[in-house]
Write a protein that holds these residues in place. Structure first.
Motif: not given
Lengths: 282, 277
Positions: A210-224
């Motif tokens: 879950t913690i890994g998922t939180i990281f990957v999701f939020t990092l990709v969502m905000g990436d530009f």
């Protein structure tokens, strides 16, 4: 009590940094998202035009669809690779020394610049890149593969390259806390290695996942940056839209985009946090 | 599976998998490392057209690629400042979180939010805030603060892990011998957790040194290194980019190896001290 007073004093610097550089700026974004603007300046106001334009624009919806596609695909791949790598280090390496060495090996690339690591793919994936040259000399293809660089493929590849470690570390952490007796008991009860993984190890490393998922999701969502560099400007994510508006000095529009992105991320996190008690698991 | 001496087949399969994973992580960086030594007429891809340091010299010619020296200096100074602040503030907050205090969970969740909030939001927010109150954003002011919102959560989480394993009886013993709180901190707590503090510092340094997204709107008129690199990716199409990448990677490595070496020395010194008594 004196104890409590010293705790306030000790946490004060952290509190101030979070207040000045996180809370107030976030409030500022919310406020500015209701402001008006023209080509020269921003004008304090209270209008819903920014949101109205944002939410009715097909560009926004396409960007959200694209971003979610990137997030889900990158998540699935990083989870698969990250889980396997963590499982190997936690359960197949027998000495702490071997574990430490492998762990360091996996961590060191993380310490070099993300942008540099993205650029590094260009000589490999380009039209005349190493991969195409190799495939051609092997006679597997007649002309260079065009989809390797500046495509969704290269964007996701870069995400996986950058963020798999964010899966490995928390999953490895939670695996190291699994009582080895449970695994032995499962084997004694006749479980196959595969059953051990699916019935014992996966459920018990849920919090790490879950913690890994939180990281990957939020990092990709905000990436530009990744999307811009690796898609060659051919693809737009939510973060990239915001970044472009910032470049055009359309701050209120960028702020409205940022508030919407923040709301989306927070909703996702609220769902994810149901799967893990982050404070307990750290 | 775990304690038998014969390795199962899956072990070899997984070893191969892990080796491929490591190759995947390092391969691209090694590629640009090699390509950065292209000859003067060499291009962005293989084959190598001779072997030279041409592109490294090019890097230091002022007009060719912008202000590389200045941005490198700024990034290093900023990273050093962020490193020190991260260690001090994380340690202090880590100590606070060992006790109960009102608002502790609010502060904790605020720090977690700071970690997972998209970086561009922080950048935009701080940029807007500084604009509105009329303070010029600078790399040593607003960028310093925005980097801390990224390094402090990591620092705090590491401190949580450290203090979870910390044996409180050492402090109790010192207190029984009438040590002041400051003496306990200085002579008991800090020496015991020093390796972790060095780790927090290393984390803070590298995170700040590489941080791009939180810097774009907060650095003001002077570029830091990641901003300079990003600018170069859009208008430089020679191996000078690879030279820059290789050089910055090299600097990261020097910092990491230097830190690991310091840790090693600390460990040895501690062993010598405890062995001598």
């Amino acid at each position: 009590m004196a104890n409590e007073r010293s705790a306030y004093l000790q946490s004060f610097p952290l509190f101030m940094i979070m207040l000045i550089f996180l809370v107030i700026p976030t409030l500022m974004i919310v406020i500015v998202s209701f402001w008006d603007y023209n080509s020269f300046s921003v004008i304090p106001d209270f209008i819903f035009d920014n949101y109205n334009f944002l939410l009715t624009s097909p560009v926004t919806w396409q960007a959200y669809a694209k971003t979610l596609f990137y997030a889900v695909t990158s998540w699935a791949i990083t989870l698969l690779i990250g889980f396997t790598a963590a499982y190997y280090m936690a359960f197949h390496l027998r000495t702490t020394k071997a574990q430490t060495i492998c762990f360091l090996l996996a961590t060191v690339p993380f310490l070099t610049s993300n942008i540099i690591r993205m650029i590094s793919w260009i000589p490999l994936l380009g039209r005349n890149g190493l991969v195409n040259q190799m495939l051609q000399s092997l006679g597997l293809i007649n002309q260079p593969l065009e989809f390797l660089l500046y495509s969704d493929f290269s964007v996701i590849l870069a995400f996986v390259h950058l963020y798999t470690l964010f899966m490995v570390v928390p999953i490895f952490n939670s695996m190291m806390r699994i009582d080895r007796k449970l695994v032995e008991a499962a084997i004694d009860a006749g479980a196959s290695p595969w059953q051990v993984v699916t019935h014992v190890i996966i459920p018990l490393s849920k919090s790490g996942i879950t913690i890994g998922t939180i990281f990957v999701f939020t990092l990709v969502m905000g990436d530009f940056i990744t999307v811009r560099l690796m898609s060659g400007g051919l693809s737009a994510s939510v973060g990239l839209l915001i970044y472009n508006e910032i470049s055009l000095l359309q701050y209120p529009a960028a702020a409205a985009g940022a508030v919407t992105l923040l709301a989306t991320v927070l909703i996702m996190l609220a769902i994810l946090f149901r799967f893990a008690n982050i404070r307990k698991d750290l | 599976m775990l304690n038998s001496n014969r390795r199962p087949k899956s072990f070899y399969f997984l070893t191969a998998f892990f080796a491929l994973f490591i190759l995947f992580l390092y391969g691209p960086t090694l590629t640009i490392g090699i390509l950065s030594f292209q000859g003067p007429s060499g291009g962005l891809t293989f084959p190598m057209n001779g072997f030279s340091l041409h592109w490294y010299f090019k890097l230091f010619e002022q007009q060719a690629v912008g202000d590389f020296g200045g941005s490198l200096t700024r990034s290093l100074l900023l990273a050093l400042a962020v490193m020190v602040a991260t260690v001090v503030i994380s340690l202090s907050a880590g100590m606070a979180f060992r006790k109960k205090f009102k608002g502790s969970s609010v502060l904790f969740y605020l720090t977690i939010v700071s970690l997972i909030i998209p970086s561009i939001l922080i950048s935009l927010g701080i940029g807007l805030l500084f604009n509105q109150i009329g303070i010029e954003p600078t790399w040593y002011g607003s960028a310093f603060g925005s980097h801390l919102t990224w390094t402090l959560p990591f620092g705090l989480l590491i401190m949580f892990a450290v203090f979870n394993r910390f044996d409180k009886s050492y402090e109790a013993a010192a207190r029984d011998m009438c040590a002041t709180p400051f003496q306990i901190l200085r002579f008991v707590v800090i020496p015991l957790i020093l390796p972790s503090l060095v780790g927090v510092g290393l984390f803070g340094f590298t995170l700040s040194y590489d941080e791009f997204a939180r810097t774009i709107m907060t650095a003001g008129s002077k570029n830091t290194l990641p901003l300079e690199i990003f600018g170069m990716t859009t208008n430089v199409t020679t191996p000078v980019l690879y030279a820059l990448g290789t050089l910055t990677t090299f600097i990261s490595f020097v910092v990491i190896i230097g830190t690991l070496f310091t840790l090693h020395l600390l460990k040895r010194r501690r062993r010598r001290i405890s062995g001598g008594e």
